[in-house]
Design an enzyme around this catalytic site. Structure first.
Site, PDB file in Angstrom:
ATOM      1  CG  ASP A  23      14.429 -71.726 -14.818  1.00 18.13           C
ATOM      2  OD1 ASP A  23      14.308 -70.707 -14.121  1.00 18.13           O
ATOM      3  OD2 ASP A  23      14.112 -71.792 -16.028  1.00 18.13           O
ATOM      4  CG  ASN A  25      12.887 -70.170 -19.301  1.00 20.25           C
ATOM      5  OD1 ASN A  25      12.922 -70.653 -18.167  1.00 20.25           O
ATOM      6  ND2 ASN A  25      11.811 -70.204 -20.061  1.00 20.25           N
ATOM      7  CG  ASP A  31      13.679 -74.892 -18.878  1.00 26.72           C
ATOM      8  OD1 ASP A  31      13.560 -73.737 -18.400  1.00 26.72           O
ATOM      9  OD2 ASP A  31      14.781 -75.414 -19.144  1.00 26.72           O
ATOM     10  CG  ASP A 100       4.897 -90.393 -15.506  1.00 20.60           C
ATOM     11  OD1 ASP A 100       5.607 -89.986 -14.578  1.00 20.60           O
ATOM     12  OD2 ASP A 100       4.020 -91.271 -15.375  1.00 20.60           O
ATOM     13  CG  ASP A 201       0.258 -91.699 -12.683  1.00 20.12           C
ATOM     14  OD1 ASP A 201       1.145 -91.565 -11.834  1.00 20.12           O
ATOM     15  OD2 ASP A 201      -0.893 -91.272 -12.548  1.00 20.12           O
ATOM     16  CD  GLU A 256       2.497 -94.788  -8.953  1.00 17.65           C
ATOM     17  OE1 GLU A 256       1.639 -94.367  -9.734  1.00 17.65           O
ATOM     18  OE2 GLU A 256       2.782 -94.223  -7.884  1.00 17.65           O
ATOM     19  CG  HIS A 329       7.248 -87.703  -8.511  1.00 17.57           C
ATOM     20  ND1 HIS A 329       7.411 -88.993  -8.983  1.00 17.57           N
ATOM     21  CD2 HIS A 329       5.951 -87.410  -8.705  1.00 17.57           C
ATOM     22  CE1 HIS A 329       6.269 -89.441  -9.437  1.00 17.57           C
ATOM     23  NE2 HIS A 329       5.369 -88.515  -9.287  1.00 17.57           N
ATOM     24  CG  ASP A 330       4.377 -89.634  -6.025  1.00 18.00           C
ATOM     25  OD1 ASP A 330       4.105 -90.583  -6.783  1.00 18.00           O
ATOM     26  OD2 ASP A 330       4.087 -88.449  -6.285  1.00 18.00           O
TER      27      ASP A 330
END
Ligand code: TEU
Ligand code: CA
Length: 558
Positions: A23, A25, A31, A100, A201, A256, A329-330
């Site tokens: 991050d 900011n 980001d 993605d 995806d 995927e 991430h899953d």
């Protein structure tokens, strides 16, 4: 036929989950400028292709996998100018970017759906899948991946719409050529900007079996395989996508594939199929999933994992290709799911890196694996963020499961494990943000962080770095043949890789105990890399992994 050589088979993917990466900011959300700050960190690691999870406009019901504008960067991630700067920064470093592509469904806040739900004769009505109910019930008994019915009733027009994921993720109707054309136009927009491909995806789900018959299967997994995915027309659509867009660019695509079994894998990636470059199958990741899915946890063992690797090696042959991954991430963090994230965290993280980087396929490293990040332990449901976890918490506790029992399951297999912020250093919030992070930082950042591994020559980071460099220089590990040794051993994963140039042995101990293993002439083999200092001969220590190169005069006859 030998395997056709291409750049995307010889490179390694690194997945960035942007909200949790860095991050810049202080708003607590990772980001794009935060990614730009870390491009040299990634380059130094030695990865080639960045898979960036969605950064498009989204209400974040499913953290960006619910897209409300496919052409715009979500303001919380930054601007299109910053996106272009990141893409240039990667290209200048000789790296690539795949985006993605989430087109099985959009967000319900996409303008298409806002129109579609207005009336039955709206021009966007059949951009989505609307059906009448049956006697006040949904059109069929399909369940959502995120719990509950896969149908949501809309008073406005008295019909239900299909959503295989959350009700804020209405499924797009791929039967409609206008939907397909919109997708192809959007793909071309990103490819014309210089993007190097797509991770697609749940691409196996885009074509629906139009009878919409009830799904009566023993498990949710079987329903996904036999009802939700692999409908024959899915290949018609992916091939049309290839003919319309993909074939015009030197890019790569990785689909995927929930429900893609080794029996149908080649249909998606066969060299002659003109569909996808490679797939992420999920077979090794769903070994612990019982009939009701992720939180219905089953035991499994190393034999099961080895069987999946062999099954897919045989299924792909020389004609197909997969991307090899052990987390994303899953799923739970690989060192927590497949290794020992306490006593032997460093050893097992390194041992798993040997597995990830010595198989045939394009390896995909998930952010943080290079420092041995682990699952997190949340004590209250307030700490969880993932709607899948929150939905199933409701469902299982409504059926009587205690909160404590559910939290234990969520800490073991929930997706938030992989989504706690990257741990950059031992400063406040692990150096991820100067603000309040959108999800708690794992408290073990005090000793598990990028600075610590960068400062330690013997760390997991440098182990990955060395393996990445070795794989790049020794393409036998990319294209060579594969054969398991001692396949029925319950704690050891031993295999050979070879071609007419080189031969390798990989020996991995997936247990807390030492194990003897007999390989003739092992003392004559050259140790390329091992995760213990002075490797003994035929005794593998807990979570010990070794990669041997076999000298020319010792080679096994193939
Ligand atoms: O995942 C869908 C998928 O099939 C598996 O990863 C898993 O079944 C899913 O996490 C539900 O358990 C893709 C994305 O990777 C995931 O983050 C999204 O939530 C999902 O599709 C919907 O877009
Ligand atoms: Ca931010």
């Amino acid at each position: 036929m030998s395997v056709k050589r291409t750049w995307w088979k010889e490179q390694v993917i690194y997945q960035i989950y942007p909200r949790s990466f860095n991050d810049s900011n202080g708003d607590g959300v990772g980001d794009i400028p935060g990614i730009i700050e870390k491009l040299d960190y990634l380059k130094n690691l030695g990865v080639d292709i960045i898979w960036l999870s969605p950064v498009y406009e989204s209400p974040n019901d499913d953290n960006g996998y619910d897209i409300s504008n496919y052409y715009k960067i979500h303001p919380e991630f930054g601007t299109m100018t910053e996106f272009d700067e990141m893409l240039d920064g990667l290209h200048q470093r000789g790296m690539k970017l795949i985006m993605d592509l989430v087109v099985n469904h959009s967000s319900d806040e996409h303008k298409w759906f806002e129109e579609s739900r207005k009336s039955k004769d709206n021009v966007y009505r059949d951009f989505y899948i609307w059906k009448k109910g049956k006697n006040g019930e949904p059109p069929n008994n399909w369940k959502s991946f995120f719990g509950g019915s896969a149908w949501e009733y809309e008073e406005e027009t008295g019909e239900y719409y299909l959503h295989l994921f959350s009700k804020k993720q209405p499924d797009l109707n791929w039967e409609n050529p206008k939907v397909r054309q919109e997708v192809y136009d959007n793909m071309r927009f990103w490819l014309e900007k210089g993007v190097d491909g797509f991770r697609m995806d749940v691409i196996s789900l885009i074509s629906k079996r139009l009878e919409f018959a009830d799904a009566n299967f023993k498990s949710f997994g079987e329903c996904v395989e036999k009802m939700y995915s692999n409908d024959p027309r899915v290949h018609e659509y992916i091939n049309e996508m290839y003919e319309t867009v993909l074939k015009d660019y030197d890019i790569t695509t990785v689909g995927e594939g929930p429900g893609i079994s080794s029996k149908v894998g080649l249909d998606y990636v066969g060299a002659d199929r003109e569909e996808l470059s490679m797939i992420f199958h999920l077979d090794h990741m769903h070994l612990d999933e019982g009939p009701r899915g992720r939180f219905d946890i089953l035991p499994y063992d190393l034999i099961d994992v080895k069987r999946v690797f062999k099954e897919w090696y045989d299924a792909m042959g020389d004609a197909g290709w997969v991307s090899i991954f052990l987390d994303n991430h899953d799923y739970a963090r690989l060192v927590s799911r497949f290794g020992n994230d306490t006593t032997y965290r460093v050893e097992s993280a390194k041992m798993l890196a040997i597995l990830l980087l010595t198989m045939r396929g394009t390896p995909c490293i998930y952010q943080g694996s290079e420092m041995g990040m682990t699952n997190v332990k949340f004590d209250t449901m307030d700490d969880f963020r993932d709607l899948e976890t929150l939905n199933f918490h409701q469902e299982f506790t409504n059926e009587g499961m205690s909160e404590t029992d559910f939290i234990e399951k969520a800490n073991k297999v929930g997706r938030d494990n992989a989504r706690t912020p990257m741990q950059w250093n031992e400063n406040d919030q692990a150096g991820f943000t100067t603000g309040e992070p959108w999800i708690k930082v794992n408290p073990n950042y005090s000793f598990i962080n990028a600075k610590a591994v960068l400062d330690a020559p013997n760390s997991i980071y440098y182990f990955y770095k060395k393996l990445l460099a070795f794989r790049k220089d020794n393409l036998t590990l990319v294209y060579g043949q594969y054969e398991e040794v001692l396949s029925d051993h319950e704690q050891l994963f031993i295999y050979r890789r070879w071609d007419d140039q080189e031969q390798y042995y990989v020996v991995l101990n997936f247990s807390d105990e030492p194990h003897e293993f007999q390989i003739e002439n092992i003392s004559a083999y050259q140790l390329v890399i091992g995760n213990y200092k002075n490797e003994s001969d035929s005794r593998l220590r807990p979570w010990e992994g070794r990669l041997y190169q076999i000298p020319i005069n010792q080679r096994f006859i193939t």
